[in-house]
Motif scaffolding. Structure first.
Motif, PDB file in Angstrom:
ATOM      1  N   THR A 181      35.571  39.961  36.685  1.00 20.02           N
ATOM      2  CA  THR A 181      35.573  41.348  37.120  1.00 20.02           C
ATOM      3  C   THR A 181      34.323  41.644  37.940  1.00 20.02           C
ATOM      4  OG1 THR A 181      36.801  42.009  35.142  1.00 20.02           O
ATOM      5  CG2 THR A 181      35.662  43.750  36.359  1.00 20.02           C
ATOM      6  N   GLY A 182      34.516  42.081  39.153  1.00 23.71           N
ATOM      7  CA  GLY A 182      33.399  42.450  40.004  1.00 23.71           C
ATOM      8  C   GLY A 182      32.847  41.278  40.804  1.00 23.71           C
ATOM      9  N   HIS A 183      32.115  41.612  41.867  1.00 24.78           N
ATOM     10  CA  HIS A 183      31.579  40.590  42.761  1.00 24.78           C
ATOM     11  C   HIS A 183      30.491  39.743  42.116  1.00 24.78           C
ATOM     12  CE1 HIS A 183      33.205  43.577  45.750  1.00 24.78           C
ATOM     13  NE2 HIS A 183      33.722  42.458  46.197  1.00 24.78           N
ATOM     14  N   HIS A 184      29.878  40.236  41.036  1.00 24.88           N
ATOM     15  CA  HIS A 184      28.780  39.514  40.402  1.00 24.88           C
ATOM     16  C   HIS A 184      29.237  38.752  39.162  1.00 24.88           C
ATOM     17  CE1 HIS A 184      25.648  41.339  42.948  1.00 24.88           C
ATOM     18  NE2 HIS A 184      26.422  42.419  42.912  1.00 24.88           N
ATOM     19  N   ALA A 185      30.546  38.599  38.987  1.00 21.05           N
ATOM     20  CA  ALA A 185      31.053  37.858  37.839  1.00 21.05           C
ATOM     21  C   ALA A 185      30.547  36.422  37.868  1.00 21.05           C
ATOM     22  CB  ALA A 185      32.583  37.880  37.834  1.00 21.05           C
ATOM     23  N   ALA A 186      30.386  35.842  36.681  1.00 18.64           N
ATOM     24  CA  ALA A 186      29.901  34.465  36.569  1.00 18.64           C
ATOM     25  C   ALA A 186      30.769  33.516  37.391  1.00 18.64           C
ATOM     26  CB  ALA A 186      29.896  34.042  35.105  1.00 18.64           C
ATOM     27  N   VAL A 187      30.136  32.584  38.034  1.00 20.04           N
ATOM     28  CA  VAL A 187      30.737  31.541  38.870  1.00 20.04           C
ATOM     29  C   VAL A 187      31.064  32.043  40.274  1.00 20.04           C
ATOM     30  CG1 VAL A 187      32.621  29.853  39.149  1.00 20.04           C
ATOM     31  CG2 VAL A 187      31.650  30.274  36.893  1.00 20.04           C
ATOM     32  N   ARG A 188      31.576  33.253  40.377  1.00 23.42           N
ATOM     33  CA  ARG A 188      31.963  33.747  41.699  1.00 23.42           C
ATOM     34  C   ARG A 188      30.765  33.741  42.655  1.00 23.42           C
ATOM     35  NH1 ARG A 188      35.642  38.966  43.458  1.00 23.42           N
ATOM     36  NH2 ARG A 188      35.215  38.783  45.680  1.00 23.42           N
ATOM     37  N   GLY A 189      30.960  33.155  43.835  1.00 19.17           N
ATOM     38  CA  GLY A 189      29.892  33.056  44.806  1.00 19.17           C
ATOM     39  C   GLY A 189      28.981  31.866  44.618  1.00 19.17           C
ATOM     40  N   GLU A 190      29.224  31.062  43.599  1.00 20.54           N
ATOM     41  CA  GLU A 190      28.430  29.851  43.407  1.00 20.54           C
ATOM     42  C   GLU A 190      28.601  28.903  44.588  1.00 20.54           C
ATOM     43  OE1 GLU A 190      28.374  26.077  40.304  1.00 20.54           O
ATOM     44  OE2 GLU A 190      28.831  28.071  39.505  1.00 20.54           O
ATOM     45  N   ALA A 198      38.171  39.835  52.591  1.00 18.63           N
ATOM     46  CA  ALA A 198      38.831  39.412  51.355  1.00 18.63           C
ATOM     47  C   ALA A 198      37.842  39.422  50.190  1.00 18.63           C
ATOM     48  CB  ALA A 198      39.445  38.029  51.540  1.00 18.63           C
ATOM     49  N   TRP A 199      36.595  39.036  50.452  1.00 14.38           N
ATOM     50  CA  TRP A 199      35.566  39.099  49.410  1.00 14.38           C
ATOM     51  C   TRP A 199      35.340  40.549  48.973  1.00 14.38           C
ATOM     52  CZ3 TRP A 199      32.469  35.699  46.674  1.00 14.38           C
ATOM     53  CH2 TRP A 199      31.398  36.269  45.985  1.00 14.38           C
ATOM     54  N   HIS A 200      35.230  41.420  49.937  1.00  8.24           N
ATOM     55  CA  HIS A 200      34.893  42.816  49.660  1.00  8.24           C
ATOM     56  C   HIS A 200      36.011  43.537  48.907  1.00  8.24           C
ATOM     57  CE1 HIS A 200      33.097  46.747  50.230  1.00  8.24           C
ATOM     58  NE2 HIS A 200      34.191  47.178  50.821  1.00  8.24           N
ATOM     59  N   HIS A 201      37.247  43.354  49.374  1.00 16.45           N
ATOM     60  CA  HIS A 201      38.364  44.095  48.789  1.00 16.45           C
ATOM     61  C   HIS A 201      38.962  43.402  47.572  1.00 16.45           C
ATOM     62  CE1 HIS A 201      38.498  47.302  51.695  1.00 16.45           C
ATOM     63  NE2 HIS A 201      38.417  46.427  52.683  1.00 16.45           N
ATOM     64  N   GLY A 202      38.810  42.080  47.480  1.00 19.99           N
ATOM     65  CA  GLY A 202      39.278  41.389  46.283  1.00 19.99           C
ATOM     66  C   GLY A 202      38.207  41.431  45.209  1.00 19.99           C
ATOM     67  N   GLU A 203      37.954  42.635  44.696  1.00 18.64           N
ATOM     68  CA  GLU A 203      36.819  42.820  43.784  1.00 18.64           C
ATOM     69  C   GLU A 203      36.958  41.983  42.520  1.00 18.64           C
ATOM     70  OE1 GLU A 203      34.435  46.396  41.420  1.00 18.64           O
ATOM     71  OE2 GLU A 203      36.073  46.871  42.793  1.00 18.64           O
ATOM     72  N   ASN A 204      38.168  41.893  41.986  1.00 20.69           N
ATOM     73  CA  ASN A 204      38.416  41.102  40.785  1.00 20.69           C
ATOM     74  C   ASN A 204      39.132  39.815  41.173  1.00 20.69           C
ATOM     75  OD1 ASN A 204      37.330  43.216  39.232  1.00 20.69           O
ATOM     76  ND2 ASN A 204      39.326  44.234  39.150  1.00 20.69           N
ATOM     77  N   ALA A 205      38.548  38.684  40.801  1.00 18.80           N
ATOM     78  CA  ALA A 205      39.096  37.387  41.195  1.00 18.80           C
ATOM     79  C   ALA A 205      40.057  36.848  40.147  1.00 18.80           C
ATOM     80  CB  ALA A 205      37.966  36.386  41.413  1.00 18.80           C
ATOM     81  N   LEU A 206      40.984  36.007  40.585  1.00 21.21           N
ATOM     82  CA  LEU A 206      41.773  35.186  39.675  1.00 21.21           C
ATOM     83  C   LEU A 206      40.988  33.894  39.467  1.00 21.21           C
ATOM     84  CD1 LEU A 206      44.309  34.334  38.099  1.00 21.21           C
ATOM     85  CD2 LEU A 206      45.257  33.499  40.261  1.00 21.21           C
ATOM     86  N   HIS A 207      40.498  33.679  38.255  1.00 19.92           N
ATOM     87  CA  HIS A 207      39.650  32.526  37.947  1.00 19.92           C
ATOM     88  C   HIS A 207      40.416  31.583  37.019  1.00 19.92           C
ATOM     89  CE1 HIS A 207      35.444  31.029  36.385  1.00 19.92           C
ATOM     90  NE2 HIS A 207      36.244  30.049  36.744  1.00 19.92           N
ATOM     91  N   LEU A 208      40.735  30.394  37.540  1.00 21.51           N
ATOM     92  CA  LEU A 208      41.407  29.361  36.759  1.00 21.51           C
ATOM     93  C   LEU A 208      40.386  28.281  36.399  1.00 21.51           C
ATOM     94  CD1 LEU A 208      44.599  28.923  38.975  1.00 21.51           C
ATOM     95  CD2 LEU A 208      44.368  30.347  36.933  1.00 21.51           C
TER      96      LEU A 208
END
Length: 400
Positions: free
Chosen positions: A93-102, A114-124
């Motif tokens: 949840t959110g752009h600062h979620a763990a792993v996201r942007g690593e 897509a980064w800006h508007h896809g605030e919540n990622a699908l993380h598998l």
């Protein structure tokens, strides 16, 4: 050899841009491309930029405008996670979620949007030491409209698994896929594009492969108006390996594109890139740009990239541009190749001389040409489906 500019660290979600995004100085090398999480740092591309000059800008215009919302994305794309095992979806949840942007840093305006508007990622996430016998499959079906999303695929240390992203339906879809293959893992990511004829799909896949890990990345594009899937893979760890394969079949009016970047960063890394495409019909277009960078610390590297295209009818066009940049003298091997042509008359003659009709001979040649990539998928049902889709495309040639 060309000097490389490395991007400084940027906080995910921040507005600052890195090393000159939006600069008026043309970027000529793939490794020097600017990055930013802020769409305004890129501006609207004109089609003259090196990374856009082969793309039909008028047909992707809807994805260059900062108007989408997350609710619109939810309505435009339906996610089917029924083939994802319990516990494999991690909250992001959110752009600062763990792993996201690593790993992921947008390289163009569609990636930044897509980064800006896809605030919540699908993380598998494939758990450490897991060995999956069945693929993890996500079905993404377009229901019309405009969508932007961020997806994370993470293979934990010493895990083995396959992930399939299967796209169908219709949408105007900008997609970021962030891939991390951690130490000792063996990850296969397969992205299949079987969109309806009016769909537009612009995807940026960015991956890091750590020590003694292997990433096999496969792109199969067989549908859509404009489909542009650009994989960027960094072989960061010593002994890491990247296998990048692609398959496309472009019909009348279709534009199928991949800009591939393989960065050998760690020592004793191995890269194998092979993309194949077939084209038929007026206005059928494919674009492949392959860039390999062997960095200064990537000693004892072995790398090869190739693109081969089979043009089946008049009016079709394939652009193929391989590039190789080497920044160390200590390598085991490096090379690149590109070939675009029509049917091999000798192959057709050989088959016809054995009683096979010309139409059947052509079908066999095309299937033999593309099957080399299909067989690398390793999922029997999906391989059979893609071969069947190619046969359907070939059967339509005489009706166009």
């Amino acid at each position: 050899m060309t000097a490389t500019t490395q991007a400084p660290a940027v906080v995910p979600g921040s507005s600052a841009h890195s090393h000159g995004a939006g600069s008026v100085v043309p970027v000529q090398t793939r490794s020097a491309r600017p990055t930013s999480y802020s769409p305004e740092d890129f501006g609207t591309p004109t089609g003259r930029e090196v990374n856009w000059k082969h793309t039909p800008m008028d047909r992707i215009a809807a994805l260059l405008v900062d108007e989408a919302t997350e609710s619109a994305a939810e309505n435009a794309i339906e996610y089917d996670l029924s083939a994802v095992p319990d516990g494999f979806v991690i909250a992001s949840t959110g752009h600062h979620a763990a792993v996201r942007g690593e790993v992921f840093r947008p390289e163009d305006i569609t990636g930044a949007l897509a980064w800006h508007h896809g605030e919540n990622a699908l993380h598998l996430r494939i758990p450490a030491n897991a060995e999956l016998s069945e693929p993890v499959r996500v079905d993404l079906r377009g229901r019309g409209g405009h969508a932007q999303a961020h997806i994370i695929i993470e293979a934990m240390p010493n895990s083995h698994g396959r992930v399939v992203l299967y796209h169908s339906g219709s949408a105007q879809y900008a997609q970021n896929v962030e891939i991390i293959a951690r130490d000792g893992s063996a990850l296969t990511v397969i992205t299949v594009q079987r969109w309806d004829d009016d769909a537009v799909h612009l995807a940026a896949h960015q991956a890091r492969v750590d020590r003694d890990a292997t990433l096999t990345h496969i792109v199969a594009s067989l549908g859509g108006s404009v489909v542009r899937v650009n994989p960027s893979v960094e072989l960061a760890g010593t002994g890491s390996r990247g296998n990048l394969f692609g398959l496309s079949f472009s019909d009348s009016g279709q534009h199928l594109e991949s800009q591939v970047f393989l960065h050998h960063k760690g020592a004793e890394t191995v890269g194998d890139v092979l993309y194949k495409g077939a084209l038929q019909g007026s206005g059928a277009r494919s674009v492949w740009i392959g860039d390999v960078l062997i960095g200064p610390d990537a000693t004892a590297t072995d790398s090869y990239e190739a693109n081969r295209n089979l043009v089946l009818t008049d009016g079709a066009r394939a652009d193929s541009i391989p590039n190789l940049e080497i920044q160390t003298g200590d390598i085991r091997g490096a090379g690149h190749a590109s070939a675009t042509g029509r049917f091999d008359d000798e192959q057709l003659f050989y088959l016809q001389a054995r009683g096979i009709t010309e139409d059947e001979a052509r079908r066999l040649v095309v299937l033999g040409f593309l099957t080399e990539i299909v067989q690398k998928i390793g999922i029997d049902s999906l391989e059979a489906e893609l071969i069947g889709a190619v046969e359907e495309e070939l059967a339509q040639e005489g009706t166009r």
